[in-house]
Design a protein around this motif. Structure first.
Motif, mmCIF file in Angstrom:
data_model
loop_
_atom_site.group_PDB
_atom_site.id
_atom_site.type_symbol
_atom_site.label_atom_id
_atom_site.label_comp_id
_atom_site.label_asym_id
_atom_site.label_seq_id
_atom_site.Cartn_x
_atom_site.Cartn_y
_atom_site.Cartn_z
ATOM 1 N N LEU A 1 0.792 -1.276 -0.071
ATOM 2 C CA LEU A 1 0.096 0.072 -0.070
ATOM 3 C C LEU A 1 0.903 1.160 -0.094
ATOM 4 O O LEU A 1 0.980 1.938 0.902
ATOM 5 C CB LEU A 1 -0.795 0.083 1.128
ATOM 6 C CG LEU A 1 -1.855 -1.065 1.245
ATOM 7 C CD1 LEU A 1 -2.750 -0.994 2.461
ATOM 8 C CD2 LEU A 1 -2.835 -0.984 -0.102
ATOM 9 N N ARG A 2 1.683 1.674 -1.258
ATOM 10 C CA ARG A 2 2.330 2.758 -1.441
ATOM 11 C C ARG A 2 1.953 3.330 -2.637
ATOM 12 O O ARG A 2 0.918 2.951 -3.357
ATOM 13 C CB ARG A 2 3.755 2.478 -1.085
ATOM 14 C CG ARG A 2 3.935 2.524 0.472
ATOM 15 C CD ARG A 2 5.386 2.752 1.018
ATOM 16 N NE ARG A 2 6.049 3.568 0.256
ATOM 17 C CZ ARG A 2 6.310 5.067 0.825
ATOM 18 N NH1 ARG A 2 5.459 5.096 2.037
ATOM 19 N NH2 ARG A 2 6.748 5.970 0.475
ATOM 20 N N TYR A 3 2.842 4.124 -3.336
ATOM 21 C CA TYR A 3 2.787 4.588 -4.717
ATOM 22 C C TYR A 3 2.974 3.767 -5.761
ATOM 23 O O TYR A 3 3.647 2.591 -5.491
ATOM 24 C CB TYR A 3 3.409 6.034 -4.640
ATOM 25 C CG TYR A 3 3.011 6.923 -3.740
ATOM 26 C CD1 TYR A 3 1.657 7.266 -3.544
ATOM 27 C CD2 TYR A 3 3.949 7.440 -2.620
ATOM 28 C CE1 TYR A 3 1.178 8.224 -2.622
ATOM 29 C CE2 TYR A 3 3.406 8.357 -1.699
ATOM 30 C CZ TYR A 3 2.304 8.771 -1.502
ATOM 31 O OH TYR A 3 1.845 9.484 -0.680
ATOM 32 N N VAL B 1 -1.075 -16.578 -5.550
ATOM 33 C CA VAL B 1 -0.522 -15.206 -4.955
ATOM 34 C C VAL B 1 -1.541 -13.988 -5.551
ATOM 35 O O VAL B 1 -1.460 -14.016 -6.901
ATOM 36 C CB VAL B 1 1.032 -15.037 -5.298
ATOM 37 C CG1 VAL B 1 1.429 -13.680 -4.925
ATOM 38 C CG2 VAL B 1 1.927 -16.292 -4.869
ATOM 39 N N ASP B 2 -1.803 -13.196 -4.493
ATOM 40 C CA ASP B 2 -2.358 -12.032 -4.865
ATOM 41 C C ASP B 2 -1.898 -11.034 -4.247
ATOM 42 O O ASP B 2 -0.925 -11.119 -3.570
ATOM 43 C CB ASP B 2 -4.098 -12.120 -4.479
ATOM 44 C CG ASP B 2 -5.038 -13.302 -4.923
ATOM 45 O OD1 ASP B 2 -4.658 -13.611 -6.012
ATOM 46 O OD2 ASP B 2 -5.887 -13.464 -4.141
ATOM 47 N N MET B 3 -2.351 -9.711 -5.035
ATOM 48 C CA MET B 3 -1.476 -8.484 -4.183
ATOM 49 C C MET B 3 -2.712 -7.627 -3.963
ATOM 50 O O MET B 3 -3.459 -7.316 -4.700
ATOM 51 C CB MET B 3 -0.467 -7.890 -5.384
ATOM 52 C CG MET B 3 0.473 -7.096 -4.730
ATOM 53 S SD MET B 3 1.794 -7.090 -5.773
ATOM 54 C CE MET B 3 3.143 -6.072 -5.112
ATOM 55 N N LEU B 4 -2.355 -6.842 -2.962
ATOM 56 C CA LEU B 4 -3.160 -5.737 -2.583
ATOM 57 C C LEU B 4 -2.640 -4.297 -2.561
ATOM 58 O O LEU B 4 -1.615 -4.131 -1.974
ATOM 59 C CB LEU B 4 -3.911 -5.839 -0.969
ATOM 60 C CG LEU B 4 -4.778 -4.626 -0.189
ATOM 61 C CD1 LEU B 4 -6.004 -4.573 -1.111
ATOM 62 C CD2 LEU B 4 -4.692 -5.042 1.110
ATOM 63 N N VAL B 5 -3.126 -3.281 -3.479
ATOM 64 C CA VAL B 5 -2.488 -2.025 -3.604
ATOM 65 C C VAL B 5 -3.429 -1.005 -3.672
ATOM 66 O O VAL B 5 -4.664 -1.158 -3.602
ATOM 67 C CB VAL B 5 -1.824 -2.152 -5.108
ATOM 68 C CG1 VAL B 5 -0.758 -3.347 -5.017
ATOM 69 C CG2 VAL B 5 -2.648 -2.311 -6.176
ATOM 70 N N PHE B 6 -3.044 -0.022 -3.516
ATOM 71 C CA PHE B 6 -3.783 1.406 -3.563
ATOM 72 C C PHE B 6 -4.432 1.518 -5.067
ATOM 73 O O PHE B 6 -3.800 1.064 -5.973
ATOM 74 C CB PHE B 6 -3.156 2.743 -3.153
ATOM 75 C CG PHE B 6 -2.887 2.940 -1.876
ATOM 76 C CD1 PHE B 6 -4.044 2.750 -0.960
ATOM 77 C CD2 PHE B 6 -1.700 3.385 -1.533
ATOM 78 C CE1 PHE B 6 -3.906 2.868 0.418
ATOM 79 C CE2 PHE B 6 -1.585 3.628 -0.067
ATOM 80 C CZ PHE B 6 -2.744 3.344 0.885
ATOM 81 N N ARG B 7 -5.611 2.030 -5.219
ATOM 82 C CA ARG B 7 -6.286 2.018 -6.304
ATOM 83 C C ARG B 7 -5.517 3.097 -7.320
ATOM 84 O O ARG B 7 -5.274 3.972 -6.933
ATOM 85 C CB ARG B 7 -7.983 2.392 -6.250
ATOM 86 C CG ARG B 7 -8.790 2.300 -7.503
ATOM 87 C CD ARG B 7 -10.191 2.465 -7.118
ATOM 88 N NE ARG B 7 -10.529 1.587 -5.975
ATOM 89 C CZ ARG B 7 -11.460 1.958 -5.036
ATOM 90 N NH1 ARG B 7 -12.120 2.937 -5.039
ATOM 91 N NH2 ARG B 7 -11.682 0.875 -4.313
ATOM 92 N N THR C 1 -7.771 -3.857 -5.150
ATOM 93 C CA THR C 1 -7.356 -2.603 -4.911
ATOM 94 C C THR C 1 -8.087 -1.864 -3.503
ATOM 95 O O THR C 1 -9.195 -2.461 -3.446
ATOM 96 C CB THR C 1 -7.512 -1.616 -6.004
ATOM 97 O OG1 THR C 1 -8.984 -1.729 -6.445
ATOM 98 C CG2 THR C 1 -6.738 -2.017 -7.224
ATOM 99 N N THR C 2 -7.814 -1.211 -2.916
ATOM 100 C CA THR C 2 -8.181 -0.363 -1.680
ATOM 101 C C THR C 2 -7.912 0.971 -2.209
ATOM 102 O O THR C 2 -7.225 1.544 -2.650
ATOM 103 C CB THR C 2 -7.738 -0.629 -0.565
ATOM 104 O OG1 THR C 2 -8.508 -0.281 0.463
ATOM 105 C CG2 THR C 2 -6.267 -0.291 -0.216
#
Length: 365
Positions: A16-18, A41-47, A64-65
């Protein structure tokens, strides 16, 4: 610390960064894929930063969040992710990433900050942790996480791709990237304090046009970026603007054909270096020890804090060492993102041209 599962079936990387940080976190996903070939494998990132993961072969899904989401929205997403995964790897020590990792998986790997009482609670939410080293290269943090997972070192950066071939790009852009030697120039960083001078960019483009057939100007779709590029007036029949016309993955496909890339400290510069494109990176307030671009060949020699030119394989970092404050690692001279930066305002054109000329000669220009 708890033992990690021997063969996790599902794993989540929390980054969760840029945009550039997400690109630099891709070695974590490839490490998981190497250690656990059958793991999803999944990845959670900022929209908005998911663009760095397009076409990534190590990932099954990108979640995304919203950056800055209110507490209620964030809690609802944590409930939706509750214990969906066997393992979560948290790539930064911030509070939201650690909480998302705790919610998503029974076992969590991540970073702890110093031992101040107010920060100790995060350690309790991690099954295995290592101390976050703020003075270490950001790419080296992946190695710390890899060792917690049982690997000696993290893999390379995995660049996005839209699968665009030379023929696809020719049809899209109107020139054959195999037949013309061209440079990609990216004048516009996300924030003003990382920006070089208008006259500098004009002189650079003029110099490149003496050596190459074409200069391609990249940039994002943001209206402020478009206005800035309009003001630079980098025109001419052999100068082609594609700002706002290419997704990041399509830009990566274009970069793989380019003879040279020049840009400031921004995600596109890290992308160019990781794609193997000869890269000149203009650094001002940013410390290259932390954020120096990593070449595609995996050259991991650390950058010095300040030097006129530093080369790692096909990547050259240019700084202005005439000022004692370089690099300050602050948001410009006025301490905000729209600030000026004297180190970049006074970075000589001659210093930048001295960096790109050897790369062009090696490439036959």
């Amino acid at each position: 610390m708890s033992r990690l599962p021997a063969n996790p079936r599902r794993a989540l990387v929390v980054a969760l960064r840029y945009l550039g940080d997400v690109l630099l976190a891709t070695p974590v996903a490839s490490t998981l894929r190497r250690l656990y070939p059958d793991c999803v494998v999944d990845m959670l990132v900022f929209r908005g930063s998911e663009a760095a993961l397009e076409g990534n072969p190590d990932l099954n899904e990108v979640i995304t969040t919203r950056e800055g989401a209110p507490k209620g929205e964030r809690l609802a997403q944590m409930r939706a992710l509750w214990r969906r995964y066997d393992l979560a790897v948290v790539t930064s020590p911030g509070t939201p990433p650690v909480l998302f990792g705790f919610a998503a998986a029974r076992y969590r790997v991540g970073f702890a900050l110093d031992d101040r009482p107010a920060r100790r609670w995060k350690r309790a939410l991690l099954s295995k942790w290592c101390l976050f080293e703020p003075g270490a290269p950001r790419i080296a943090h992946n190695d710390q996480l890899a060792r917690l997972l049982g690997a000696p070192q993290a893999g390379p950066i995995v660049t996005p791709s839209a699968g665009a071939t030379a023929d696809d790009l020719r049809e899209r852009l109107g020139f054959d990237p195999r037949a013309e030697r061209f440079a990609v120039v990216h004048p516009s960083p996300r924030w003003r304090y990382k920006r070089w001078t208008d006259d500098g960019w004009r002189a650079l483009v003029g110099h490149l046009l003496q050596r190459l057939a074409r200069v391609v100007i990249t940039g994002g779709p943001d209206e402020a970026e478009r206005r800035y590029l309009d003001g630079l007036a980098l025109g001419g029949e052999r100068v082609q603007r594609v700002d706002g016309k290419l997704r990041l993955a399509e830009a990566a496909d274009l970069l793989r054909f380019a003879a040279l890339y020049v840009g400031p400290d921004t995600a596109m510069t890290h992308l160019a270096a990781a794609c193997g494109t000869p890269t000149v990176a203009l650094f001002g307030p940013t410390d290259p020890v932390l954020w120096g671009p990593t070449p595609a060949d995996g050259d991991r020699r650390p950058y010095a804090r300040v030097a006129p030119l530093q080369r790692r394989d096909k990547v050259i970092v240019v700084q202005n060492p005439s000022l004692p404050c370089v690099p300050c690692q602050l948001e410009g001279c006025d301490r905000h993102r729209e600030s000026r930066s004297e180190c970049l305002d006074t970075l000589p054109v001659a210093s930048v041209l001295a960096a790109l000329d050897p790369l062009l000669r090696e490439g036959g220009s």
